[in-house]
Design a protein around this motif. Structure first.
Motif, PDB file in Angstrom:
ATOM      1  N   ALA A  83       2.394   3.884 -11.866  1.00  0.00           N
ATOM      2  CA  ALA A  83       0.604   4.287 -11.657  1.00  0.00           C
ATOM      3  C   ALA A  83       0.341   2.779 -11.408  1.00  0.00           C
ATOM      4  O   ALA A  83      -0.066   2.216  -9.572  1.00  0.00           O
ATOM      5  CB  ALA A  83      -0.146   4.396 -12.546  1.00  0.00           C
ATOM      6  N   ALA A  84       0.744   2.206 -12.050  1.00  0.00           N
ATOM      7  CA  ALA A  84      -0.324   0.610 -11.257  1.00  0.00           C
ATOM      8  C   ALA A  84       1.127  -0.368  -9.910  1.00  0.00           C
ATOM      9  O   ALA A  84       0.386  -0.604  -9.111  1.00  0.00           O
ATOM     10  CB  ALA A  84      -0.325  -0.498 -12.551  1.00  0.00           C
ATOM     11  N   THR A  85       2.278   0.150 -10.393  1.00  0.00           N
ATOM     12  CA  THR A  85       3.379  -0.295  -9.132  1.00  0.00           C
ATOM     13  C   THR A  85       2.696   0.533  -7.943  1.00  0.00           C
ATOM     14  O   THR A  85       2.727   0.144  -7.095  1.00  0.00           O
ATOM     15  CB  THR A  85       4.442  -0.298  -9.616  1.00  0.00           C
ATOM     16  N   ILE A  86       2.371   1.805  -8.122  1.00  0.00           N
ATOM     17  CA  ILE A  86       2.507   2.464  -6.888  1.00  0.00           C
ATOM     18  C   ILE A  86       0.797   1.519  -5.979  1.00  0.00           C
ATOM     19  O   ILE A  86       1.258   1.638  -5.202  1.00  0.00           O
ATOM     20  CB  ILE A  86       2.280   3.962  -7.247  1.00  0.00           C
ATOM     21  N   VAL A  87       0.166   1.988  -6.752  1.00  0.00           N
ATOM     22  CA  VAL A  87      -1.086   1.119  -6.151  1.00  0.00           C
ATOM     23  C   VAL A  87      -0.533   0.096  -5.705  1.00  0.00           C
ATOM     24  O   VAL A  87      -1.732  -0.424  -4.749  1.00  0.00           O
ATOM     25  CB  VAL A  87      -2.682   1.128  -7.706  1.00  0.00           C
ATOM     26  N   LYS A  88      -0.536  -0.594  -6.131  1.00  0.00           N
ATOM     27  CA  LYS A  88      -0.086  -2.389  -5.923  1.00  0.00           C
ATOM     28  C   LYS A  88       0.295  -2.511  -4.417  1.00  0.00           C
ATOM     29  O   LYS A  88       0.294  -2.720  -3.978  1.00  0.00           O
ATOM     30  CB  LYS A  88       0.424  -3.051  -6.451  1.00  0.00           C
ATOM     31  N   LEU A  89       2.118  -1.595  -4.715  1.00  0.00           N
ATOM     32  CA  LEU A  89       2.517  -1.892  -2.990  1.00  0.00           C
ATOM     33  C   LEU A  89       1.736  -0.538  -2.596  1.00  0.00           C
ATOM     34  O   LEU A  89       1.830  -1.189  -1.219  1.00  0.00           O
ATOM     35  CB  LEU A  89       3.839  -0.495  -3.664  1.00  0.00           C
ATOM     36  N   ALA A  90       1.240   0.432  -2.192  1.00  0.00           N
ATOM     37  CA  ALA A  90       0.348   1.464  -1.383  1.00  0.00           C
ATOM     38  C   ALA A  90      -0.623   0.049  -0.622  1.00  0.00           C
ATOM     39  O   ALA A  90      -0.815  -0.335   0.048  1.00  0.00           O
ATOM     40  CB  ALA A  90      -0.776   2.320  -1.624  1.00  0.00           C
ATOM     41  N   TYR A  91      -1.396  -0.739  -1.715  1.00  0.00           N
ATOM     42  CA  TYR A  91      -2.649  -1.907  -0.959  1.00  0.00           C
ATOM     43  C   TYR A  91      -1.595  -2.972  -0.386  1.00  0.00           C
ATOM     44  O   TYR A  91      -1.845  -3.201   0.703  1.00  0.00           O
ATOM     45  CB  TYR A  91      -2.917  -2.409  -2.048  1.00  0.00           C
ATOM     46  N   THR A  92      -0.227  -3.739  -0.655  1.00  0.00           N
ATOM     47  CA  THR A  92       0.286  -4.276   0.352  1.00  0.00           C
ATOM     48  C   THR A  92       0.544  -3.735   1.357  1.00  0.00           C
ATOM     49  O   THR A  92       0.920  -4.630   2.395  1.00  0.00           O
ATOM     50  CB  THR A  92       0.752  -5.236  -0.558  1.00  0.00           C
TER      51      THR A  92
END
Length: 255
Positions: free
Chosen positions: A241-250
């Motif tokens: 979930a954290a990886t998804i949020v980070k990639l979505a943000y960048t």
């Protein structure tokens, strides 16, 4: 680049410690370590190379610890190591020629799929089960594809390895996590060699973070060995979930 301040070195050490801990359990340590390196003002290519150096220490430590505890049989995986190395080499060479931007959208969709499937399948990886495909076919295909991806782009590689080992090879989550670190180490060390060849590694920062990575990876892998698959599943979901949020943000916001 200029020498880093004491405060910057302290932040990098703490980031390496936390990244090693997280990565040894569920992958995704790069979402902690890479931003920390970039925050020091390090150019992206140097940050990527230095991140591979420090990550190699953590993946090696976790892999050794898991193997010593009997969660990995090294005689069963040499073909996986070879194909992962070949894939990582091809990916690292390719990233010098083409942009990784187009991959971001596809990877986000795949990671969301991994998260939802794991979340709505509570018994996934609780016990070993019959393999869906044979080990040689799995290691050949997964090694080339995921090795290439890790050398080319990287985020979520550990998550993809773990879910593939569970779904296709029938391993439980604890064993899948252990095997994942073997293949992570393989692709890391190959990619690191390519970055060294291009003089894109800050050795002092990488070694400092690497020592912290080793401690974090040792603590994290011991926790997995003691706590079992239920703990790994929860941690896995949080990290994906954290990886998804980070990639979505960048990908969509930080432009």
């Amino acid at each position: 680049m200029e020498s880093l301040s004491f405060s910057a070195l302290l932040v990098l050490w703490l980031a390496g410690l936390l990244a090693g801990f997280v990565d040894s359990i569920a992958g995704g340590g790069g979402i902690i370590s890479l931003p920390a390196l970039l925050a020091t003002g390090m150019p992206p290519h140097l940050a990527l190379g230095t991140n591979k150096l420090q990550g190699t220490f953590g993946s090696m430590t976790a892999a050794v610890n898991y193997t010593r505890k009997g969660l990995v049989n090294l005689r069963e995986i040499p073909s996986g190591v070879v194909f992962t190395a070949l894939g990582a080499l091809a990916g690292t060479v390719s990233v010098q020629l083409i942009t990784a931007d187009f991959l971001r959208h596809i990877i986000l969709i795949l990671l969301v799929g991994v998260f939802l499937y794991t979340f709505f399948t509570p018994d996934l990886g609780r016990l070993d089960r019959r393999p869906f495909i044979t080990a040689p076919v799995f290691f050949g295909c997964a090694g080339l594809l995921l090795g290439f991806y890790d050398g080319f782009f990287g985020p979520g590689t550990g998550s993809f390895w773990t879910i593939a080992l569970v779904m296709l090879l029938g391993l439980n989550l604890r064993k899948a996590t252990a095997h994942t670190k073997i293949f992570n180490f393989t692709s890391n060390i190959v990619a690191l060699g390519a970055f060294f060849a291009g003089h894109n590694v800050v050795i002092s920062a990488g070694l400092l973070m690497g020592l912290a990575q080793m401690l974090g990876a040792f603590l994290g892998s011991r926790l997995v060995i003691r706590r079992g698959t239920g703990f790994v599943r929860i941690f896995f979901l949080v990290v994906v979930a954290a990886t998804i949020v980070k990639l979505a943000y960048t990908t969509y916001l930080a432009r």
